[in-house]
Structures are given as structure tokens and as C-alpha cells.
Design a protein around this motif. Structure first.
Motif, PDB file in Angstrom:
ATOM      1  N   ILE A   1      -4.557   7.800  -3.308  1.00  0.00           N
ATOM      2  CA  ILE A   1      -4.099   9.144  -3.689  1.00  0.00           C
ATOM      3  C   ILE A   1      -5.207  10.138  -3.366  1.00  0.00           C
ATOM      4  CG2 ILE A   1      -3.312  10.602  -5.595  1.00  0.00           C
ATOM      5  CD1 ILE A   1      -2.321   7.988  -6.954  1.00  0.00           C
ATOM      6  N   ASN A   2      -4.905  11.071  -2.489  1.00  0.00           N
ATOM      7  CA  ASN A   2      -5.899  12.024  -1.978  1.00  0.00           C
ATOM      8  C   ASN A   2      -7.204  11.311  -1.621  1.00  0.00           C
ATOM      9  OD1 ASN A   2      -4.062  14.059  -2.300  1.00  0.00           O
ATOM     10  ND2 ASN A   2      -5.255  15.256  -3.745  1.00  0.00           N
ATOM     11  N   PRO A   3      -7.136  10.343  -0.716  1.00  0.00           N
ATOM     12  CA  PRO A   3      -8.313   9.513  -0.434  1.00  0.00           C
ATOM     13  C   PRO A   3      -9.484  10.267   0.185  1.00  0.00           C
ATOM     14  CG  PRO A   3      -6.543   9.050   1.123  1.00  0.00           C
ATOM     15  CD  PRO A   3      -5.951   9.910   0.054  1.00  0.00           C
TER      16      PRO A   3
ATOM     17  N   TYR B   1       0.092  11.448 -12.418  1.00  0.00           N
ATOM     18  CA  TYR B   1       1.386  12.042 -12.076  1.00  0.00           C
ATOM     19  C   TYR B   1       1.962  11.382 -10.823  1.00  0.00           C
ATOM     20  CZ  TYR B   1       4.640  15.153  -9.764  1.00  0.00           C
ATOM     21  OH  TYR B   1       5.734  15.627  -9.090  1.00  0.00           O
ATOM     22  N   VAL B   2       1.158  11.276  -9.773  1.00  0.00           N
ATOM     23  CA  VAL B   2       1.646  10.690  -8.519  1.00  0.00           C
ATOM     24  C   VAL B   2       2.105   9.255  -8.746  1.00  0.00           C
ATOM     25  CG1 VAL B   2       1.002   9.972  -6.188  1.00  0.00           C
ATOM     26  CG2 VAL B   2       0.269  12.201  -7.040  1.00  0.00           C
ATOM     27  N   LYS B   3       1.338   8.486  -9.511  1.00  0.00           N
ATOM     28  CA  LYS B   3       1.738   7.094  -9.780  1.00  0.00           C
ATOM     29  C   LYS B   3       3.040   7.033 -10.573  1.00  0.00           C
ATOM     30  CE  LYS B   3      -2.741   4.789  -9.476  1.00  0.00           C
ATOM     31  NZ  LYS B   3      -3.748   3.974 -10.193  1.00  0.00           N
TER      32      LYS B   3
ATOM     33  N   ALA C   1      -7.694  12.926 -12.713  1.00  0.00           N
ATOM     34  CA  ALA C   1      -7.000  11.804 -13.343  1.00  0.00           C
ATOM     35  C   ALA C   1      -5.552  12.171 -13.664  1.00  0.00           C
ATOM     36  CB  ALA C   1      -7.738  11.383 -14.620  1.00  0.00           C
ATOM     37  N   GLU C   2      -5.336  13.414 -14.090  1.00  0.00           N
ATOM     38  CA  GLU C   2      -3.972  13.880 -14.366  1.00  0.00           C
ATOM     39  C   GLU C   2      -3.118  13.864 -13.103  1.00  0.00           C
ATOM     40  OE1 GLU C   2      -1.609  17.927 -15.877  1.00  0.00           O
ATOM     41  OE2 GLU C   2      -3.817  17.880 -15.826  1.00  0.00           O
TER      42      GLU C   2
ATOM     43  N   ALA D   1       0.843  -1.200   0.000  1.00  0.00           N
ATOM     44  CA  ALA D   1       0.000   0.000   0.000  1.00  0.00           C
ATOM     45  C   ALA D   1       0.874   1.244   0.000  1.00  0.00           C
ATOM     46  CB  ALA D   1      -0.921   0.006   1.213  1.00  0.00           C
ATOM     47  N   ILE D   2       0.453   2.237  -0.786  1.00  0.00           N
ATOM     48  CA  ILE D   2       1.124   3.537  -0.811  1.00  0.00           C
ATOM     49  C   ILE D   2       0.060   4.619  -0.754  1.00  0.00           C
ATOM     50  CG2 ILE D   2       2.590   5.119  -2.115  1.00  0.00           C
ATOM     51  CD1 ILE D   2       3.996   2.722  -3.319  1.00  0.00           C
ATOM     52  N   VAL D   3       0.245   5.543   0.176  1.00  0.00           N
ATOM     53  CA  VAL D   3      -0.682   6.657   0.362  1.00  0.00           C
ATOM     54  C   VAL D   3       0.045   7.954   0.033  1.00  0.00           C
ATOM     55  CG1 VAL D   3      -2.235   7.841   1.969  1.00  0.00           C
ATOM     56  CG2 VAL D   3      -1.781   5.381   2.248  1.00  0.00           C
TER      57      VAL D   3
END
Length: 403
Positions: free
Chosen positions: A239-241, A218-220, A213-214, A195-197
């Protein structure tokens, strides 16, 4: 060693409100040490919506006298340093702007009772600036001999900050957090990132549709650049959960110096004595002894004496000699832990690990601290050079002492 277990560490960016406070405090440390290398500094910072407050105790030539009178121009330099630090982080928002924020300076002279215990006088050597216990740690998980979970967490945010400053990710704002969970095998090596947050403050509109989505893509891509592909085979991404993250930094949450001590050290992989680093001059063993224990642990692992090492030092306020030295190689040592303890205390250049000897050996009376105040104090380089406590120049001394 347990097999197939999960472990997690987190990091926070330079724009996190607590890290803004840490960087301001350490920028003040650097300012004062540049004027007087023997200055005594304990600077705490509070950040909140459009406000920065400094409080604490100081003493130093060309800074402030015993009556609390500032030397010419220094008070103005303090405010300029605070505003410059906030500007360099990147805050130009309505709720927190380097140019328009309110500033309060409540620094005052150091207690004379503390000074008499710490300062050298007559036959008395310089004593520790406070009592306390400090820990250092190193392991072979990464090339920098740091826990991998924390190393990856830091590097994700460092890359994002670099892209933000360079203008290649203009949708990013300064505040961000990361968290990495790794599965470890029976040999204690990472085998998968489960897991990565990543939560990042963003420009308006990047919480929905194509812009969201952009941001996620980008984060991924950053994560894929930082972590080996072999670890990303079963990863769950968050990502920004919570959804929108437009209001951040000190406007979103108050910040205080010294609240991210686990982020600053080993991500929970090693014990922590409880004392923070930022805002303190190196006579405070909370800082200097934590640096020397990291230095010792790293050199022990780099020398091949262990694959994992934890070290503890303890001090009493006003006393120069450490009360105890404890080495634990977690059953990975090639020699006895007690032998390593004896070797450390026998190395002349370490000076018995007194506060003055630590400062001298590591060269700590220099304005080097602002660079430490984000993305961890250990396991990384600053402007191409390791921090002095990251050197491995004690390896041969340790081997000779154990021969």
C-alpha cells in the motif's frame, strides 16, 4: 492448462492522468453524438499541470462545417464539458483545478478522403473507419464472465472512488492504481491472492504515523470487502509502497487518451489489437468491433458453448464486410470453433458484422461513452443497466444456429 500459476492485472482510477484524458475525450463524443447521432469524431486529449488540450477531427450537423466554423455556442459547450468532467472527477488542486486550468481546443474538420471511404453512397454500404484487428474475450472466472484479476483490480478502485465522492474517506485524492496477483489451480480457477498493490494519492500527512496507519487500514478493509476471504489467506499487501503520494493526477504526470488499453479491456488475459476506444465515434471499428467481439464471446460462454472464448475480427478502411472472423474456445468448446464461426455469420440480426450492422444491433449511436472511460469497458454495469455489449440476448440465436 497449467497448474498452480500466477497471473496479474492492474487498474487505474478515474483520477489517473490518462483516464482523465479518456473521460474528457468520451465526454466530447457524447456531446457531439447528442447533437448528431451520425457525427464523426476522433478526439484526443492531453492533460498536464493546469492544462487540457484537445486535438482531432470531427464532422457533424450542428457542430462544425467543412470550413472549420463552429455552430453557434458549440465551442463554448466544448470547454464547459471539459471543465465539468474534470470537476466531476474531483480535481480542485493547485496543480490541476477544473475552474482555473488553461484550455486549448484544436479540433478541426475530418479529412474528406477519410469521409469518402467511410460514408455510404449509392450502392456502397458504410465502410470501416479504419483498418485493424479487434479482440473480444469472456471466461467463467467471475459472474460477469471477466478475468478475476482485472475484475478485483477495478472494483477496489471503484469502491475507493465512491467513498471519496461520498466523503467517507476524505483523505483520498482522485489519482490511484491497483494491481492484483492471483494463483490459479489446474482448472484455471483462482485459489489465492498472493499480492495486492494499491497506490493512492492522499491528503497531506497521510504518509506517516497514525494517519498512515489509518490509510493502510482503510485500504485493507476495502480489499476485504471486494475479495472473498478464502483468497486472502496468504496475501502480501503493498500500500503506497513508494511512501508519499500527495502530488498526483495531471500535475504529477502528463495524461493522454488511449494509453490504458489493457486496463480498458481484459487485463492482459486476452490479446489486444492495439487500437484505443475513447474519443472515437462508433464508426471507428477500434471501438465498435471490440464491443461486438466482447458481446459475441460473452454470449458464447453464457450459452454454455465454452468456458473460455476469444474472438478476433479484422477490417479494411472503407470496406464494410469484415476480412476475417476467428473463434478460439481454448479447447473448452462443446462444438467446433468453425461451427461457431459459421453460426455467428448466419444470424440475420448481426448483419454480417458490418460497421453499420454492429452500430444498429448494439445501439451505439447514443451518448453513452463517458461512463465507459474509467474502470473498464467490459464486465460491468452503468447506472444499473448493462452496456449493450454486455447483454446475453444472443444465447438462443446461437443455440438455434447450431442445432
Amino acid at each position: 492448462m497449467r497448474s498452480n500459476y500466477l497471473f496479474t492485472s492492474e487498474s487505474v482510477s478515474e483520477g489517473h492522468p490518462d483516464k482523465v484524458a479518456d473521460q474528457i475525450s468520451d465526454a466530447i463524443v457524447d456531446l457531439f453524438l447528442s447533437k448528431d447521432p451520425e457525427a464523426r469524431i476522433a478526439c484526443e486529449t492531453l492533460t498536464t499541470t493546469q492544462l487540457v488540450v484537445l486535438a482531432g477531427e470531427i464532422r457533424g450537423k450542428g457542430i462544425m462545417d467543412e470550413d472549420g466554423n463552429w455552430a453557434a455556442g458549440v465551442k463554448e459547450e466544448v470547454e464547459a464539458t471539459v471543465r465539468r468532467t474534470v470537476k466531476e472527477i474531483g480535481y480542485e488542486q493547485e496543480g490541476f483545478h477544473w475552474e482555473t486550468l488553461r484550455f486549448e481546443n484544436n479540433l478541426h474538420p475530418q479529412s474528406a478522403h477519410i469521409a469518402q471511404g467511410v460514408d455510404a453512397s449509392g450502392n456502397k454500404d458504410e465502410g470501416a473507419g479504419d483498418q485493424g484487428i479487434m479482440f473480444g474475450y469472456a471466461s467463467t472466472e467471475t459472474p460477469d464472465l471477466m478475468p478475476a484479476t482485472l475484475d478485483y483490480s477495478h472494483k477496489i478502485l471503484q469502491r475507493m472512488a465512491a467513498d471519496r465522492h461520498a466523503g467517507t474517506a476524505p483523505f483520498l485524492e482522485p489519482d490511484a492504481k491497483s494491481q492484483v496477483t492471483l494463483r490459479y489451480d489446474s482448472e484455471g480457477k483462482p485459489s489465492a491472492a498472493t499480492a495486492i498493490v494499491v497506490s493512492t494519492q492522499h491528503a497531506k500527512g497521510y504518509d506517516q504515523g497514525e494517519k498512515e496507519a489509518e490509510l493502510h487500514a482503510y485500504v485493507k478493509s476495502v480489499i476485504a470487502d471486494i475479495l472473498p476471504a478464502s483468497l486472502l489467506t496468504e496475501t502480501e499487501y503493498h500500500i503506497n509502497p513508494t511512501g508519499s503520494f500527495e502530488i498526483g493526477g495531471p500535475d504529477g504526470d502528463a495524461g493522454l487518451t488511449g494509453r490504458k488499453i489493457i486496463v480498458d479491456t481484459y487485463g492482459g488475459a486476452a490479446p489486444h489489437g492495439g487500437g484505443a476506444f475513447s474519443g472515437k465515434d462508433p464508426t471507428k471499428v477500434d471501438r465498435s468491433a471490440a464491443y461486438i467481439t466482447r458481446y459475441l464471446a460473452k454470449n458464447i460462454v453464457a450459452a454454455g458453448l465454452a468456458t473460455r472464448c476469444t474472438i478476433q475480427l479484422a477490417y479494411a478502411i472503407g470496406v464494410s464486410k469484415p476480412l476475417s472472423l476467428y473463434v478460439d474456445t481454448h479447447r473448452t468448446g462443446t462444438v467446433g470453433d468453425d461451427q461457431i464461426e459459421n453460426a455467428i455469420m448466419s444470424i440475420e440480426k448481426l448483419g454480417g458484422l458490418t460497421p453499420r450492422a454492429i452500430r444498429t444491433h448494439l445501439g451505439l449511436n447514443k451518448p453513452i461513452y463517458r461512463k465507459t472511460a474509467a474502470y473498464g469497458h467490459f464486465g460491468r454495469k452503468a447506472e444499473g443497466d448493462f452496456f449493450p455489449w454486455e447483454r446475453t440476448d444472443l444465447v438462443e440465436d446461437l443455440k438455434a444456429a447450431l442445432a
